[in-house]
Design a protein around this motif. Sequence first.
Motif, short mmCIF file in Angstrom:
data_model
loop_
_atom_site.label_atom_id
_atom_site.label_comp_id
_atom_site.label_asym_id
_atom_site.label_seq_id
_atom_site.Cartn_x
_atom_site.Cartn_y
_atom_site.Cartn_z
N ARG A 65 50.11 50.52 33.50
CA ARG A 65 49.78 49.20 34.04
C ARG A 65 50.99 48.27 34.11
O ARG A 65 51.04 47.39 34.98
CB ARG A 65 48.67 48.57 33.21
CG ARG A 65 47.34 49.30 33.34
CD ARG A 65 46.25 48.70 32.46
NE ARG A 65 45.91 47.36 32.85
CZ ARG A 65 44.89 46.67 32.32
NH1 ARG A 65 44.14 47.23 31.38
NH2 ARG A 65 44.63 45.44 32.72
N ARG A 71 51.77 45.91 37.22
CA ARG A 71 51.66 44.46 37.08
C ARG A 71 52.91 43.77 37.60
O ARG A 71 52.84 42.75 38.30
CB ARG A 71 51.41 44.10 35.62
CG ARG A 71 51.15 42.60 35.38
CD ARG A 71 50.88 42.32 33.92
NE ARG A 71 49.75 43.09 33.42
CZ ARG A 71 49.84 44.02 32.46
NH1 ARG A 71 51.01 44.27 31.90
NH2 ARG A 71 48.76 44.65 32.05
N GLY A 113 42.93 42.32 38.79
CA GLY A 113 43.89 43.01 39.63
C GLY A 113 44.38 42.19 40.80
O GLY A 113 44.82 41.06 40.64
N ALA A 127 46.60 51.38 38.91
CA ALA A 127 47.54 52.17 38.11
C ALA A 127 47.14 53.65 38.12
O ALA A 127 47.99 54.54 38.27
CB ALA A 127 47.59 51.63 36.68
N GLU A 140 43.50 46.21 38.31
CA GLU A 140 44.83 46.68 37.94
C GLU A 140 44.81 48.11 37.40
O GLU A 140 45.64 48.93 37.77
CB GLU A 140 45.42 45.72 36.91
CG GLU A 140 46.88 45.97 36.58
CD GLU A 140 47.41 44.96 35.59
OE1 GLU A 140 47.49 45.30 34.39
OE2 GLU A 140 47.70 43.83 36.01
N GLN A 141 43.84 48.41 36.53
CA GLN A 141 43.77 49.74 35.95
C GLN A 141 43.46 50.80 37.01
O GLN A 141 44.03 51.89 37.00
CB GLN A 141 42.71 49.80 34.85
CG GLN A 141 42.67 51.14 34.10
CD GLN A 141 43.99 51.48 33.44
OE1 GLN A 141 44.46 50.74 32.58
NE2 GLN A 141 44.61 52.59 33.83
#
Length: 232
Positions: free
Chosen positions: A54, A58, A77, A47, A43-44
């Motif tokens: 984030r 998300r 993620g 982003a 996820e990071q």
Amino acid sequence: MEANSITQTRTEKAGGSSTRSAYATIKRKIMDNEFAPGMQMPEQQLADYLGLSRTPVREALIRLAQEGLIEVIPRHGMRVLPVSVADMKEIYEVLVSLEPMATELLAKRRPDEKEMSRLIEACAEMEAALEADDLQTWAKADEKFHFELVQLCGNRRLASMVMGVWEQSHRARMITLRMRPKPYESTREHRAVVEAILAGDAAQARELYRQHRSKAANAMISIIEQMGMSQL
């Protein structure tokens, strides 16, 4: 309205815009196979790639998961989901049923060349792309043709249903684009459909389109099966 309420409203609007941006960007990359089936991204990292925080990322991932495009992996993620051969068969069963109907409805309206200009233009773009051996441009022109045809048919509900399903087949079309023979015959079939519509021959237009769509479906599914891929 108090100052803090105004600030909160602006923040919420900005967050919604960021979520929409993240959703649109990720979805387009999945559809065009820039984010290929099976690809995973934290996820990071996603982003950072999008230049967003984030939270909107998300929220975008949750929406994409609901559409069946990705799997959200806790603390890891997303993973881009494959499209199964069974899915493709179902999708094309719908398209083979509905798109010829849209073609028939359009032909019955007897549109002139001005109203059909976008379809005629798409045919010319496909022909030029083949001459230049540019399959990516050909695919975009093909997409334009199908989109414009259902939009012109006059039945908004039918058009909405077709486009919702048609979008789901986009990834598979892009993956198999270079595995198929050069689409000279497909391009000629598009032109023949346009000519039948302009002639007002609804039955012929419908049948030509049905044959075109059935042939494309069989070719794509056959390639997937011959390659031994149960999933894309």
